[in-house]
Design a protein around this motif. Structure first.
Motif, mmCIF file in Angstrom:
data_model
loop_
_atom_site.group_PDB
_atom_site.id
_atom_site.type_symbol
_atom_site.label_atom_id
_atom_site.label_comp_id
_atom_site.label_asym_id
_atom_site.label_seq_id
_atom_site.Cartn_x
_atom_site.Cartn_y
_atom_site.Cartn_z
ATOM 1 N N THR A 72 0.820 -1.269 0.158
ATOM 2 C CA THR A 72 0.088 -0.091 0.003
ATOM 3 C C THR A 72 1.005 1.176 -0.013
ATOM 4 O O THR A 72 0.445 2.430 0.480
ATOM 5 N N ASP A 73 2.229 1.129 -0.348
ATOM 6 C CA ASP A 73 2.968 2.288 -0.478
ATOM 7 C C ASP A 73 3.109 2.995 -1.639
ATOM 8 O O ASP A 73 3.438 4.082 -1.885
ATOM 9 N N ASP A 74 2.514 2.515 -2.988
ATOM 10 C CA ASP A 74 2.641 2.883 -4.011
ATOM 11 C C ASP A 74 1.257 3.937 -4.465
ATOM 12 O O ASP A 74 0.201 3.633 -4.332
ATOM 13 N N LEU A 75 1.534 5.248 -4.590
ATOM 14 C CA LEU A 75 0.536 6.306 -4.591
ATOM 15 C C LEU A 75 -0.339 5.984 -5.756
ATOM 16 O O LEU A 75 -1.601 6.168 -6.037
ATOM 17 N N PHE A 103 -8.581 3.919 -5.318
ATOM 18 C CA PHE A 103 -9.613 4.910 -5.064
ATOM 19 C C PHE A 103 -10.470 5.257 -6.046
ATOM 20 O O PHE A 103 -11.908 5.191 -5.938
ATOM 21 N N LYS A 104 -9.933 5.590 -7.449
ATOM 22 C CA LYS A 104 -11.112 5.765 -8.443
ATOM 23 C C LYS A 104 -11.795 4.573 -8.755
ATOM 24 O O LYS A 104 -13.158 4.787 -8.892
ATOM 25 N N LEU A 105 -11.458 3.386 -8.804
ATOM 26 C CA LEU A 105 -12.098 2.276 -8.928
ATOM 27 C C LEU A 105 -13.231 2.074 -8.149
ATOM 28 O O LEU A 105 -14.429 1.684 -8.075
ATOM 29 N N TYR A 106 -12.813 2.348 -6.826
ATOM 30 C CA TYR A 106 -13.750 2.100 -5.580
ATOM 31 C C TYR A 106 -15.019 3.010 -5.678
ATOM 32 O O TYR A 106 -16.139 2.809 -5.465
ATOM 33 N N LYS A 107 -14.346 4.261 -5.888
ATOM 34 C CA LYS A 107 -15.806 5.368 -6.293
ATOM 35 C C LYS A 107 -16.600 5.092 -7.149
ATOM 36 O O LYS A 107 -17.692 5.154 -7.145
ATOM 37 N N MET A 108 -15.802 4.580 -8.518
ATOM 38 C CA MET A 108 -16.620 4.124 -9.663
ATOM 39 C C MET A 108 -17.650 3.044 -9.470
ATOM 40 O O MET A 108 -18.732 3.014 -10.060
ATOM 41 N N ILE A 114 -4.104 7.411 1.034
ATOM 42 C CA ILE A 114 -3.580 8.470 0.332
ATOM 43 C C ILE A 114 -3.241 9.744 0.890
ATOM 44 O O ILE A 114 -2.184 10.454 0.573
ATOM 45 N N LYS A 115 -4.147 10.253 1.568
ATOM 46 C CA LYS A 115 -4.139 11.543 2.456
ATOM 47 C C LYS A 115 -3.062 11.450 3.283
ATOM 48 O O LYS A 115 -2.186 12.584 3.635
ATOM 49 N N PRO A 152 -1.034 14.551 1.106
ATOM 50 C CA PRO A 152 -2.208 15.240 0.900
ATOM 51 C C PRO A 152 -2.512 15.951 -0.295
ATOM 52 O O PRO A 152 -3.634 16.166 -0.456
ATOM 53 N N ALA A 153 -1.507 16.225 -1.126
ATOM 54 C CA ALA A 153 -1.674 17.054 -2.386
ATOM 55 C C ALA A 153 -2.438 16.162 -3.145
ATOM 56 O O ALA A 153 -3.371 16.470 -3.943
ATOM 57 N N THR A 154 -1.827 14.788 -3.366
ATOM 58 C CA THR A 154 -2.640 13.742 -4.416
ATOM 59 C C THR A 154 -3.846 13.661 -3.681
ATOM 60 O O THR A 154 -4.921 13.777 -4.546
ATOM 61 N N ALA A 155 -4.311 13.709 -2.523
ATOM 62 C CA ALA A 155 -5.588 13.453 -2.055
ATOM 63 C C ALA A 155 -6.514 14.676 -2.285
ATOM 64 O O ALA A 155 -7.621 14.325 -2.687
ATOM 65 N N GLN A 156 -5.918 15.907 -2.239
ATOM 66 C CA GLN A 156 -6.616 16.994 -2.844
ATOM 67 C C GLN A 156 -6.983 16.837 -4.268
ATOM 68 O O GLN A 156 -8.240 17.429 -4.737
ATOM 69 N N ILE A 157 -6.015 16.611 -4.865
ATOM 70 C CA ILE A 157 -6.315 16.577 -6.318
ATOM 71 C C ILE A 157 -7.238 15.483 -6.768
ATOM 72 O O ILE A 157 -8.200 15.705 -7.545
#
Length: 164
Positions: free
Chosen positions: A119-122, A129-134, A147-148, A152-157
């Motif tokens: 779970t270290d790879d962003l 995250f994208k799949l789960y949201k979809m 991710i956050k 935090p920047a990746t999470a915000q994007i």
């Protein structure tokens, strides 16, 4: 050259082809090169060979009017890579990417296996995250927290692309 060196060279050539959309042009020679070292290769080397072949076929799929046969070949080679080395998270990630359009639920299961290994790879986390949201999978919140914590920047994007 050793098998490992040939795999590295072929991998660099596959990356070049992917960036230049030249997979189809070099398919025969790269496939021949990679298959020439299969006999005598270790399981881990075979997994790398199959992964490179998958990258080659998926690149053709993406740049050649998305013909299904190329996607199917990419998927088959990734499954062979996983048979040879089921502990490599990137193989599951790549397979989930291929499965996403045809079978999002299968892609979710595949990305779960990827995350169970690392779970270290962003990139892996962001795709999960994208799949789960979809697919309205409740694991999206848990992955978003990971991710956050990491970026935090990746999470915000990522949160910009989804209405909550």
């Amino acid at each position: 050259y050793s098998t490992a060196q040939i795999i590295d060279i072929a991998g660099a050539l596959v990356s070049y082809c992917n960036r230049q959309d030249k997979e189809l042009e070099y398919l025969d020679v790269l496939k021949l090169l990679l298959e020439s070292v299969l006999d005598g290769a270790t399981a881990q080397e075979k997994a790398s060979i199959y992964n490179q072949l998958s990258r080659l076929y998926y690149g053709i799929f993406m740049s050649n009017d998305q013909e299904q046969a190329y996607r199917d070949m990419a998927k088959q080679y990734l499954k062979k890579a996983i048979e040879c080395n089921g502990n490599e998270p990137s193989f599951y990630y790549n397979l989930a990417v291929i499965e996403e359009d045809d079978d999002p639920q299968a892609a979710c299961k595949t990305i779960e296996k990827c995350l169970s290994l690392n779970t270290d790879d962003l990139d892996h986390l962001s795709f999960a995250f994208k799949l789960y949201k979809m697919t309205n999978n409740p694991k999206a919140d848990e992955v978003f927290r990971l991710i956050k914590d990491k970026s935090p920047a990746t999470a915000q994007i990522l949160s910009l692309g989804f209405d909550d």
